[in-house]
Design a protein around this motif. Structure first.
Motif, short mmCIF file in Angstrom:
data_model
loop_
_atom_site.label_atom_id
_atom_site.label_comp_id
_atom_site.label_asym_id
_atom_site.label_seq_id
_atom_site.Cartn_x
_atom_site.Cartn_y
_atom_site.Cartn_z
N GLN A 23 42.43 34.63 37.68
CA GLN A 23 41.19 33.87 37.76
C GLN A 23 40.18 34.55 38.68
O GLN A 23 38.97 34.43 38.48
CB GLN A 23 41.47 32.45 38.26
N ALA A 24 40.67 35.26 39.68
CA ALA A 24 39.77 35.97 40.60
C ALA A 24 39.06 37.13 39.93
O ALA A 24 38.09 37.67 40.46
CB ALA A 24 40.54 36.46 41.83
N THR A 25 39.54 37.53 38.76
CA THR A 25 38.92 38.65 38.03
C THR A 25 38.00 38.17 36.92
O THR A 25 37.39 38.98 36.22
CB THR A 25 40.00 39.55 37.40
N ASP A 26 37.88 36.85 36.75
CA ASP A 26 37.10 36.28 35.65
C ASP A 26 35.60 36.36 35.97
O ASP A 26 35.09 35.64 36.83
CB ASP A 26 37.52 34.83 35.42
N ALA A 27 34.90 37.23 35.26
CA ALA A 27 33.48 37.46 35.54
C ALA A 27 32.61 36.25 35.22
O ALA A 27 31.46 36.19 35.67
CB ALA A 27 32.99 38.67 34.75
N LEU A 32 32.11 32.76 44.73
CA LEU A 32 32.99 32.15 45.73
C LEU A 32 34.17 31.44 45.10
O LEU A 32 35.20 31.26 45.75
CB LEU A 32 32.19 31.20 46.62
N GLU A 33 34.05 31.04 43.84
CA GLU A 33 35.21 30.48 43.16
C GLU A 33 36.24 31.57 42.89
O GLU A 33 37.44 31.33 42.95
CB GLU A 33 34.79 29.79 41.86
N ARG A 34 35.76 32.78 42.64
CA ARG A 34 36.69 33.90 42.48
C ARG A 34 37.37 34.21 43.81
O ARG A 34 38.58 34.51 43.85
CB ARG A 34 35.94 35.12 41.95
N VAL A 35 36.62 34.13 44.90
CA VAL A 35 37.22 34.30 46.22
C VAL A 35 38.29 33.22 46.44
O VAL A 35 39.38 33.50 46.96
CB VAL A 35 36.15 34.22 47.33
N ARG A 36 37.97 31.99 46.03
CA ARG A 36 38.92 30.89 46.21
C ARG A 36 40.24 31.17 45.50
O ARG A 36 41.32 30.97 46.06
CB ARG A 36 38.31 29.58 45.69
#
Length: 686
Positions: A23-27, A32-36
């Protein structure tokens, strides 16, 4: 059933953590949701080592290393496979951080400034901050015969420091340890006037690193290197020998931070001599050493959420709705008496539960309230409402599960707080965690006592209900009320198992009832009748239930499984499970509801439960499973299941080799995001 018909539990759990990291790689997600999601993957891995790996190491140390699991792997083999996959996983985490997250933050004007990027004005500001806010809290430990290697606190951030020269007493051991106090923030923001563009942020570890020489006056700091030790945090209580569970738990919690070592993380530039020194002193092997290309402990980036307020970097906010049925009547009791009411979190608000208890506290007809609490959070509106009820003279009884992992400290404090207000607090049954989610309110109506209940698939935790998907059912159904009362009676007193009229409950009837329902679908398929099973849960790893699902597949029953995390079952294997499909949905919200659907030849049954299909849930916990009797509500939940099965945005399909594949929409097909659709259907934009 052959051993190789099952996936390994621990490796299956690691696969889930990888899906979270993806999910952290989802463009398509805000930065900040990717950071989360990156931070969640880090905390998930922490817990995996603290509990799962810690447990395996315990078994190996007891001489059980050659014991085989259901998948055919020994404990030692499992531990080795975990080490290999975990190292790959950590490498992926830091690749995502360095190649995607940090550059993306910079593109959005958010700069995590490295020490070599600081300019003189920034250094002066940080030096003043270090002197006033940081230095007084630091307690460096020079290592010599009078100061041996300290007992490192679980998951604390530390530096090992290389020194040259002698101190005021003529000592020079060449090494020191500096622990970063947990009271300090992980990240601070520089004043805007000191930043040329965007916003500048500094990791606390960078500040301490830069000014480390001020801790060792007159000596030369040759180098300092971050490290972090993870320990086994499982708490052991011999409940048969414990007279007071609360007091025993309070005593054990003090030792949690100092369990056996299971993992060490180090900066990848740590010199070989320091590395060997740490491995030796921490008693950790090379396989459990993780060298990282970046800050040790990625979860520190969570602090950005409290520092950055720009809504463009987060998911769009939404307002949780309240069922219309509650708005039609003056009080919730009138609404519930007329019909069962379903709430689906986080799309619909958990405030309905809190408001109901508050109404009960003020209602002169309410005589008693009984509730189970597994996880509530440190600041709980549910607890406040229960205290209001007790102060209003209601008879309030609460079952507090002290052994809810990682919430033990909060639950001990909760139990003490409730007792101060005269609430009856019980701790369930020795040897069985109380995991059921039940609330019962007894109300005197027309000289008769009527029981109202709330039954749920998730915890009474106001914050997690904003990010976990769960169902809750309000009902005045007589059989529900009587069954819930009987379970509370079992928990608070002693006696034989009471016969339930409607509910299934573990550890007594749930397991065998699920087997019978699977076998009924087998009978229907054998007679050419409609047979279909849909199961949604967090984990599926109880071997007998998996075996029964295999048999059902072989009999021609169509089976769809929506399993978020651990899955023992191998789908799509010819002759074994060709009629079984397994998917996992990992999206904005954590899928947490437990739903069991059985086609039953056109007369479908649908059950909601607090329980996954795991050994512990079926045999070592108090769990509840309840039918959805209302046809309208049943059809609504079935529609939710169909939506999850159609998801081609955040769904992963499991193959027979144990690999998960992200489901992609067909080239010209429509994207189906089940959580987004439910959000649009039940919640409103803020």
């Amino acid at each position: 059933m052959e051993e190789l018909s099952f996936f390994n539990r621990e490796l299956s759990l690691l696969q889930f953590h990888k899906r979270v990291l993806h999910q952290a790689t989802d463009a398509s997600l805000p930065v900040l949701e990717r950071v989360r999601f990156l931070c969640i993957s880090a905390t998930n891995l922490d817990e995996f080592f603290e509990v799962r790996v810690g447990g395996l190491i315990e078994l190996i140390e007891r001489g059980s290393g050659t014991t085989s699991f259901a998948d055919g792997m020994t404990i030692t083999q499992t531990k080795e496979a975990i080490a290999e996959q975990a190292h790959e996983f950590v490498h992926q985490q830091y690749t995502v951080l360095n190649e995607q997250i940090l550059p993306l933050l910079r593109e959005n004007g958010i700069f995590i400034l490295r020490r070599d990027e600081w300019v003189s004005d920034q250094i002066n500001y940080l030096h003043d901050y270090f002197q006033s806010d940081v230095l007084p809290l630091l307690s460096p430990i020079g290592l010599d015969p009078a100061h041996p290697f300290p007992r490192i606190l679980n998951k604390s951030l530390n530096f090992i420091v290389s020194l040259n020269g002698k101190d005021a007493f003529g000592r020079n051991s060449g090494r020191a340890i500096v622990q970063v106090p947990r009271s300090l923030p992980n990240i601070i923001e520089l004043p805007s006037e000191l930043v040329s563009e965007g916003r500048g942020f500094i990791l606390m570890s960078s500040i301490i690193h830069h000014f480390m020489d001020e801790l060792f006056v007159g000596m030369t700091v040759l180098g300092c290197y971050q490290f972090r030790l993870t320990r086994n945090t499982d708490i052991f209580l011999d409940e048969e020998e414990t007279d007071d569970l609360l007091r025993a738990m309070e005593g054990e919690l003090a030792y949690r931070q100092y369990g056996d070592e299971v993992r060490i993380e180090l900066a990848d530039n740590t010199p070989e001599d320091q590395l060997e020194f740490l491995l030796n002193r921490c008693e950790v092997g090379n396989r459990d050493m993780f060298k990282v290309n970046g800050p040790v402990n990625l979860s520190r980036f969570n602090d950005l959420f409290d520092l950055i307020k720009d809504p463009a970097h987060y998911f769009p906010p939404f307002t949780q709705s309240v069922p219309r049925a509650f708005k039609r009547y003056d009080n919730y009791f009138d609404a519930i008496r007329r019909q069962d009411i379903l709430v689906h979190h986080p799309y619909e608000s958990f405030s309905t539960v809190v408001e109901w208890i508050r109404q009960a506290a003020k209602d002169p007809q309410v005589l008693a309230i009984k509730q189970t609490l597994y996880r509530t959070g440190s600041e709980s509106p549910v607890v406040d409402a229960l205290v209001q009820a007790a102060r209003a003279g209601k008879e309030v009884t609460v079952v507090v599960e002290l052994r809810a992992r990682f919430d033990e400290q909060d639950n001990v404090a909760l139990a003490n707080k409730l007792q101060r207000y005269g609430i009856h607090v019980i701790y369930g049954v020795v040897g069985f965690k109380t995991h059921a989610k039940m609330l019962l309110i007894a109300r005197k109506e027309k000289n008769q006592l009527r029981n109202y209940v709330h039954l749920g698939t998730g915890n009474y935790h106001a914050k997690t209900t904003q990010v976990y998907t769960d169902y809750g059912l309000f009902s005045a159904d007589k059989s529900f009320g009587e069954d819930v009362y009987r379970i509370f009676l079992q928990l608070s007193s002693m006696g034989k198992m009471s016969k339930m009229e409607t509910l299934l409950h573990a550890p007594f009837t749930l397991h065998r009832s699920m087997i019978r329902k699977i076998q009924r679908e087998v009978d229907h398929a054998g007679n050419g009748k409609a047979a279909h099973i849909i199961l949604k849960m967090n984990s599926l790893c109880e071997e007998q239930l998996v075996t029964e699902l295999y048999k059902a597949s072989q009999a021609g029953v169509s089976i769809d499984l929506i399993i978020r995390g651990i899955c023992h079952l191998k789908p799509g294997i010819p002759g074994l499970s060709e009629n079984i499909r397994v998917r996992s949905i990992v999206g904005r919200f954590l899928e947490h509801s437990r739903v069991f659907y059985f086609e039953n030849n056109g007369d479908p049954e649908l059950w909601l439960a607090s329980s996954d299909w795991m050994v512990r849930n079926m045999f070592h916990r108090v769990e509840t499973c309840f039918p959805v009797k209302s046809k309208k509500l049943r059809e609504r939940i079935i529609d939710d299941l169909k939506l999850a099965l159609a998801d081609n945005t955040h769904a992963w399909m499991l193959d027979g080799e144990g690999n998960y594949h992200l489901v992609q929409p067909e080239s010209e097909g429509e994207c189906v995001d089940s959580q987004a659709i439910l959000l649009a259907q039940w919640a409103a934009s803020s």
